[in-house]
Design a protein around this motif. Sequence first.
Motif, PDB file in Angstrom:
ATOM      1  N   PHE A 190       0.866  -1.067  -0.055  1.00 56.78           N
ATOM      2  CA  PHE A 190       0.020  -0.144  -0.003  1.00 56.78           C
ATOM      3  C   PHE A 190       0.895   1.130  -0.154  1.00 56.78           C
ATOM      4  N   ASP A 191       0.217   2.327  -0.252  1.00 54.41           N
ATOM      5  CA  ASP A 191       1.125   3.662  -0.120  1.00 54.41           C
ATOM      6  C   ASP A 191       0.086   4.597   0.620  1.00 54.41           C
ATOM      7  N   ALA A 192       0.811   5.623   1.179  1.00 59.87           N
ATOM      8  CA  ALA A 192       0.183   6.702   2.083  1.00 59.87           C
ATOM      9  C   ALA A 192      -1.195   7.287   1.441  1.00 59.87           C
ATOM     10  N   THR A 193      -1.329   7.278   0.042  1.00 65.51           N
ATOM     11  CA  THR A 193      -2.310   7.822  -0.485  1.00 65.51           C
ATOM     12  C   THR A 193      -3.783   6.896  -0.304  1.00 65.51           C
ATOM     13  N   ASP A 194      -3.291   5.665  -0.092  1.00 66.41           N
ATOM     14  CA  ASP A 194      -4.430   4.463  -0.039  1.00 66.41           C
ATOM     15  C   ASP A 194      -3.941   3.433   1.044  1.00 66.41           C
ATOM     16  N   PRO A 195      -3.890   3.805   2.365  1.00 69.87           N
ATOM     17  CA  PRO A 195      -2.998   2.865   3.253  1.00 69.87           C
ATOM     18  C   PRO A 195      -3.934   1.788   3.813  1.00 69.87           C
ATOM     19  N   GLY A 196      -3.354   0.775   4.058  1.00 74.13           N
ATOM     20  CA  GLY A 196      -4.202  -0.322   4.818  1.00 74.13           C
ATOM     21  C   GLY A 196      -4.216  -0.064   6.316  1.00 74.13           C
ATOM     22  N   TYR A 197      -4.977  -0.670   6.851  1.00 70.74           N
ATOM     23  CA  TYR A 197      -5.133  -0.413   8.316  1.00 70.74           C
ATOM     24  C   TYR A 197      -3.724  -0.721   9.040  1.00 70.74           C
TER      25      TYR A 197
END
Length: 176
Positions: A83-90
Amino acid sequence: MRVLVVTQPWTIRPATAGDAAFLESMLVETVNWLPDRHWSRDRVMADPNLAHYVEGWPRPTDLGVIAVDDTDQPVGAAWLRVFDATDPGYGFVGTDAPELGIAVTTAWRGKGIGRALLRAIHEQARRTGIATISLSVERANPAMRLYTSAGYRTVAGGPNSDTMTLDLQSHRSAKQ
Ligand SMILES: CC(C)(COP(=O)(O)OP(=O)(O)OC[C@H]1O[C@@H](n2cnc3c(N)ncnc32)[C@H](O)[C@@H]1OP(=O)(O)O)[C@@H](O)C(=O)NCCC(=O)NCCS
């Protein structure tokens, strides 16, 4: 001398593009780990914060392993997604630490499959040069015991859940 050979009625193979629907089912299992939680597949997949763990499977950086029974039916899965910071996982800690999902179908739990899946995905990740794996787990989930015994350590916490990471390069526990 009598030798007792114990064979397991399941094996583990790499995940493929054909496993997308099964991974969706396993994502639903990770949500419904609580016996009185019964989220439907549609409800899980309608939630972008959950669906992004499997949607578009397989992305180029995805890794996964599938446990299959002796008729080749899938019974469990462990997978990793970046994931990246624009669409992070939990459990997001950084773009270099893919996040783990893992589940075993109800009838097959408690037979060592979860631990074997974890070992297999760790091996895949090591071969790919991944140094760290992260995950998010609700604190009441008994899966935490599995993670802790495999070497994961809590690095952050919310009200009900923890983010755990495993340093793959330095950690090789006996139970892993
Ligand atoms: C977590 C899960 C993948 C473990 O798979 P499994 O095949 O049942 O696990 P194993 O048989 O390999 O057991 C491994 C360890 O899991 C722990 N464990 C996990 N779930 C447990 C449960 N419900 N009750 C008791 N122990 C549990 C035990 O500590 C066990 O350790 P042991 O072998 O030293 O006794 C499986 O229980 C599952 O699918 N749970 C629902 C989905 C889920 O919660 N996913 C994780 C979300 S963060």
